[in-house]
Write an enzyme that holds these catalytic residues in place. Structure first.
Site, PDB file in Angstrom:
ATOM      1  N   TYR A 186       0.827  -1.212   0.000  1.00  0.00           N
ATOM      2  CA  TYR A 186       0.000   0.000   0.000  1.00  0.00           C
ATOM      3  C   TYR A 186       0.857   1.257   0.000  1.00  0.00           C
ATOM      4  CZ  TYR A 186      -3.063   3.653   1.913  1.00  0.00           C
ATOM      5  OH  TYR A 186      -3.749   4.827   2.135  1.00  0.00           O
TER       6      TYR A 186
ATOM      7  N   LYS B  32       1.342   4.287  -2.764  1.00  0.00           N
ATOM      8  CA  LYS B  32       1.021   5.676  -2.440  1.00  0.00           C
ATOM      9  C   LYS B  32       2.242   6.588  -2.595  1.00  0.00           C
ATOM     10  CE  LYS B  32      -3.389   5.560  -1.378  1.00  0.00           C
ATOM     11  NZ  LYS B  32      -4.402   6.336  -2.119  1.00  0.00           N
TER      12      LYS B  32
END
Length: 209
Positions: A115, A119
């Site tokens: 994740y 990002k």
């Protein structure tokens, strides 16, 4: 006039481009680019708002590491990259491109590696788009927004015991996007903006200029 680009149609949108699910980034990018091109022709838009995303945890030892990383690439990196390319083709001069970043990706996150890597890519993309020769139209701005928890019916149903006063109302984001599109209080291009809600009050703070 609002067009929706998603894996399913939005009945409230003026027009829809339905994204075909595939394991090939180039296939998905080419499909979306072609269909948006047919939809808009030579018309230009005021803003492209990329709000796609997702979350998956796991450290480097997790059995699900590769699967979760692949999911994060698709939900976060693919969508942000495609949105950025569409902005170079269809955004008006002085237009707005927003991307979905995350405060967590500015720090170490051993429990959600895929994740945060995805990002962090969004942040890098935002910074690069703000520089000369990025491909964006003259005067256009790229801004990454860092929401935490949005106050949606789905979130309330899945987390009924949560403190809703710390959740960001969708109406606040709508008003913020409208202001930025009309160049009211718009951050400088390349900014990473945190959305902080506490006790029912929401504020925007700059994480990076």
């Amino acid at each position: 006039w609002v067009a929706s680009i998603d894996v399913q149609e939005n009945e409230e949108a003026s027009a829809n481009v339905v994204v075909k699910m595939t394991d090939s980034f180039t296939e998905q990018a080419d499909q979306v680019t072609a269909e948006v091109g047919k939809l808009l022709g030579t018309e230009k838009v005021d803003a492209i708002l990329c709000v796609a995303g997702g979350w998956a945890g796991g450290n480097a030892k997790s059995k699900s590491l590769f699967k979760n990383c692949d999911l994060m690439w698709k939900q976060i990196m693919w969508t942000s990259t495609i949105s950025s390319h569409l902005a170079t083709k269809h955004l008006k001069e002085g237009g707005l491109l927003t991307l979905a970043g995350a405060r967590a990706a500015l720090d170490w996150t051993p429990g959600m590696i895929g994740y945060s890597m995805a990002k962090a890519m969004v942040h890098q993309l935002c910074w690069s788009l703000a520089r000369k020769n990025s491909g964006l139209p003259p005067g256009a701005a790229a801004v990454a927004l860092f929401p935490v928890t949005l106050d949606t019916p789905v979130n309330r149903k899945s987390m009924p015991e949560a403190d809703f006063s710390s959740w960001t109302p969708l109406e606040f984001l709508v008003e913020t996007f409208h202001d930025w599109i009309t160049e009211k209080n718009r951050p400088s291009s390349g900014s990473l903006i945190q959305v902080v809600t506490a006790e029912g009050k929401t504020e925007l703070t700059t994480a990076y200029l």
